[in-house]
Design a protein around this motif. Structure first.
Motif, PDB file in Angstrom:
ATOM      1  N   ALA A  60      42.377  40.642  44.924  1.00 29.21           N
ATOM      2  CA  ALA A  60      43.931  40.367  44.626  1.00 29.21           C
ATOM      3  C   ALA A  60      44.123  39.151  43.692  1.00 29.21           C
ATOM      4  N   LEU A  61      43.406  38.040  44.087  1.00 23.02           N
ATOM      5  CA  LEU A  61      43.340  36.794  43.336  1.00 23.02           C
ATOM      6  C   LEU A  61      42.962  36.991  41.832  1.00 23.02           C
ATOM      7  N   ALA A  62      41.925  37.959  41.844  1.00 25.55           N
ATOM      8  CA  ALA A  62      41.385  38.166  40.429  1.00 25.55           C
ATOM      9  C   ALA A  62      42.491  38.895  39.644  1.00 25.55           C
ATOM     10  N   HIS A  71      51.556  32.322  41.064  1.00 23.73           N
ATOM     11  CA  HIS A  71      51.470  32.336  42.647  1.00 23.73           C
ATOM     12  C   HIS A  71      51.090  33.739  43.343  1.00 23.73           C
ATOM     13  N   ARG A  72      50.318  33.722  44.173  1.00 21.96           N
ATOM     14  CA  ARG A  72      50.164  34.905  45.213  1.00 21.96           C
ATOM     15  C   ARG A  72      49.831  34.820  46.396  1.00 21.96           C
ATOM     16  N   ALA A 174      44.250  44.833  35.366  1.00 20.00           N
ATOM     17  CA  ALA A 174      44.605  44.430  36.862  1.00 20.00           C
ATOM     18  C   ALA A 174      44.439  45.338  37.884  1.00 20.00           C
ATOM     19  N   LEU A 175      44.575  46.427  37.744  1.00 17.01           N
ATOM     20  CA  LEU A 175      44.448  47.578  38.617  1.00 17.01           C
ATOM     21  C   LEU A 175      42.807  47.830  38.935  1.00 17.01           C
ATOM     22  N   LEU A 176      42.110  47.642  37.812  1.00 16.36           N
ATOM     23  CA  LEU A 176      40.867  47.874  38.013  1.00 16.36           C
ATOM     24  C   LEU A 176      39.933  46.652  38.444  1.00 16.36           C
ATOM     25  N   ALA A 177      40.684  45.556  38.762  1.00 17.74           N
ATOM     26  CA  ALA A 177      40.081  44.522  39.536  1.00 17.74           C
ATOM     27  C   ALA A 177      39.762  44.847  40.945  1.00 17.74           C
ATOM     28  N   TYR A 178      40.505  45.720  41.468  1.00 18.39           N
ATOM     29  CA  TYR A 178      40.199  46.084  42.692  1.00 18.39           C
ATOM     30  C   TYR A 178      39.031  47.202  42.773  1.00 18.39           C
ATOM     31  N   ARG A 179      37.834  46.384  42.638  1.00 17.20           N
ATOM     32  CA  ARG A 179      36.682  47.188  42.536  1.00 17.20           C
ATOM     33  C   ARG A 179      36.368  47.919  43.906  1.00 17.20           C
ATOM     34  N   SER A 180      36.570  47.174  44.923  1.00 21.26           N
ATOM     35  CA  SER A 180      36.130  48.054  46.197  1.00 21.26           C
ATOM     36  C   SER A 180      37.201  49.366  46.538  1.00 21.26           C
TER      37      SER A 180
END
Ligand SMILES: [Zn+2]
Length: 240
Positions: A60-62, A71-72, A174-180
Motif C-alpha cells: 500500500a505504501l509503495a 499521505h496514506r 499502482a495496482l500492480l504494486a499489490y504483488r501479493s
C-alpha cells in the motif's frame, strides 16, 4: 506515515487497493493540478485470501508513492465485517479533523461487497460527525465541502468522469504494486486474475468511461448534489 499537513483531497475506502481500483487515476490527475492527495484505508487486510496485513502495508505504501499521494494511513477496523457504529465513525472523524480535506472521495453506496457499501455510509457519517463542535474528539471541527462517490465498481451512470488519459499507465502500476494480490501464484486462482488480465480490464474500463465523455481514459463519479453552471458556452462534452 503520519502528517499534520492539511491535504486537499482524501480518498477513503474499505480495503487497501480499493482506491487504486476505483480512483487512482483521479488522484494522479489532481496531484498534477497541484492538489495534495491522501488515502485512508479503513481496514488492514487481515482477512484477505492472499498475503499478510504486513505485506499489504508495504504494498500500500509503495502504491501510495506511485500515486504521488502526500499521505496514506490505515485504520484497524475489522476487514470483512466493517460496521457503521460510533467507534468506527469517531476513528474516521479524527483522521478527517487532522487532515482537513476539502474533498472526500467515498465508495459508491451500493455494491457486491458489504465492506464497500458500508464504507460509503460510514465515511459519510464520519464526515458529518467531524464537523460537530460538541463531539468528544481531539482537533478542531472540520467538515469536507464536497463528498464524491467513486462508482467504478457499481453499474450506475456517473454524474461526471475525470480524464485520466495521461495517467493510465501509472494508475496500472499502482495496482500492480499489490504483488501479493496480483502476482501469478497458485493460491486461490479461481478468485484472482493474472497481470495481463488486470492490464486489459483496467484499460477497457477506463476506455469505456472515457468514451462517455469524448476522452481516451476516464474514471466515473457520482455526486448527490445537482451541478451548478454559470457559463453555458464552456460546458464540456459534445452532445452530437
Ligand atoms: Zn475492497
Amino acid at each position: 506515515m503520519h502528517t499534520s499537513t492539511a491535504i486537499d483531497i482524501l480518498a477513503i475506502a474499505a480495503h487497501r487497493d480499493d482506491v487504486e481500483q476505483t480512483c487512482g487515476g483521479t488522484l494522479l490527475a489532481q496531484q498534477a493540478l497541484g492538489w495534495k492527495t491522501a488515502i485512508l484505508d479503513l481496514t488492514k487486510g487481515e482477512s484477505g485470501t492472499r498475503g499478510t496485513a504486513e505485506e499489504r502495508e508495504a504494498e500500500a505504501l509503495a502504491a501510495a508513492t506511485i500515486l504521488r499521494t502526500t499521505h496514506r494511513e490505515a485504520l484497524d477496523l475489522p476487514d470483512g465485517s466493517l460496521t457503521n457504529n460510533l467507534t468506527s465513525r469517531l476513528k474516521i472523524a479524527a483522521v478527517i479533523r487532522r487532515l482537513r480535506p476539502r474533498v472526500v472521495i467515498l465508495p459508491y453506496w451500493q455494491g457486491r461487497h458489504p465492506d464497500h457499501y458500508t464504507a460509503s455510509t460510514l465515511g459519510y457519517e464520519a464526515c458529518f460527525a467531524a464537523g460537530l463542535s460538541k463531539l468528544d474528539l481531539p482537533g478542531e471541527p472540520h467538515r469536507p465541502y464536497k463528498i464524491l462517490y467513486a462508482s467504478l465498481y457499481a453499474d450506475v451512470r456517473p454524474t461526471f468522469v475525470v480524464d485520466i488519459t495521461p495517467h493510465i499507465e501509472t494508475r496500472l502500476q499502482a495496482l500492480l504494486a499489490y504483488r501479493s494480490q496480483y502476482g501469478t501464484q497458485p493460491t486461490g486462482t479461481g478468485l484472482f486474475v493474472p497481470e495481463e488480465d488486470i492490464r486489459e480490464r483496467t484499460f477497457a474500463t477506463a476506455r469505456h468511461y472515457g468514451l462517455l465523455a469524448g476522452v481516451r481514459y476516464a474514471e466515473p463519479f457520482v455526486q448527490k448534489e445537482v451541478a451548478l453552471v454559470q457559463d453555458l458556452m464552456h460546458l464540456p462534452v459534445a452532445s452530437i
